[in-house]
Design an enzyme around this catalytic site. Sequence first.
Site, mmCIF file in Angstrom:
data_model
loop_
_atom_site.group_PDB
_atom_site.id
_atom_site.type_symbol
_atom_site.label_atom_id
_atom_site.label_comp_id
_atom_site.label_asym_id
_atom_site.label_seq_id
_atom_site.Cartn_x
_atom_site.Cartn_y
_atom_site.Cartn_z
ATOM 1 N N SER A 166 8.288 5.656 53.620
ATOM 2 C CA SER A 166 8.158 4.207 53.581
ATOM 3 C C SER A 166 9.343 3.517 54.261
ATOM 4 O O SER A 166 9.574 3.737 55.443
ATOM 5 C CB SER A 166 7.944 3.740 52.141
ATOM 6 O OG SER A 166 7.090 2.607 52.121
ATOM 7 N N LYS A 218 2.886 -22.945 40.171
ATOM 8 C CA LYS A 218 4.293 -22.749 39.857
ATOM 9 C C LYS A 218 4.536 -21.518 38.984
ATOM 10 O O LYS A 218 5.590 -20.870 39.080
ATOM 11 C CB LYS A 218 4.855 -23.997 39.169
ATOM 12 C CG LYS A 218 6.357 -23.958 38.898
ATOM 13 C CD LYS A 218 7.159 -23.893 40.178
ATOM 14 C CE LYS A 218 8.651 -23.938 39.938
ATOM 15 N NZ LYS A 218 9.444 -23.820 41.167
#
Length: 298
Positions: A166, A218
């Site tokens: 990765s 939010k």
Amino acid sequence: MHGQLAFLSQRMFNTPLAIKREKAEVVMASLADRLGISHIGRLDGSTISPMAFGAWDEEYESDTRAGRVVDPGYDMIADTGIAMITVRGTLVQKLRSLRPYSGMTGYDGLRQSILSAHADPGVRAIVFDIDSPGGEVAGCFDLADTVYALRGDKPMWSILSESAYSAAYALASATDKIIVPRTGGVGSIGVITMHVDWSKALTASGYQVTFITYGDRKADFHPEIPLSKEAFEAAQADINTMGELFVSTVARNRNLAADAVREMQAACFMGENGVSRGLADAVMAPDAALLALLAELA
């Protein structure tokens, strides 16, 4: 200890990671155990214990006025002109250390070490000694671009002292050559993020969390509430964007077709399998790889 747990938690949950899936699960389970979330899993914690090799030495923190040596972040192999930079454990954006520390390596320290080695007239070649499952996306591709831009001056080889997966593979792919041992691996060209939903555990414990927000989104990704459909789709879109950046970066670095990289589906490849896929250049033990580099420099 609590500060370190907060640091690791912040870097593992609700943030995009370019890390091998199995490693992500191990770290997640270990953190969960230490945070008292036993239903996720229990481990002995050994996976995030301090490293024995290449750990930060306090003597390097002092300056030359105290008569001590300032660490350049790399080790010179005697009489060869080869600078070795160690890349170990989980990769994070900011560690404020030139060396691997507590199972992590920082992109900030790596950048300084790489640029210093490149500028050092005594350095003829740079070796990245890599054994890492990957880590944070933040900072990874900027550093890979920096390494790629340095090609053509001094040879830069990634000699894996087992695996580069990765984010670690993203960095390795930017060097001139990748050497993998028979039992080592490359790949895992993908991005993952983890969201932990603690809402049921809180309810079972008698707690109810109420968010009061300005803006409907939010409270997205907070662990105290279930992940909404909108939040999931937003996260998936971001992951897709970063995944495509990963694919295009490896395709450029390794001179591969983007479709060929994409079709690997973030799989891992061991030894010769990685070479046949174009993700590595040769299968050799690390010491044999160093001898091959020395022969090239002769």
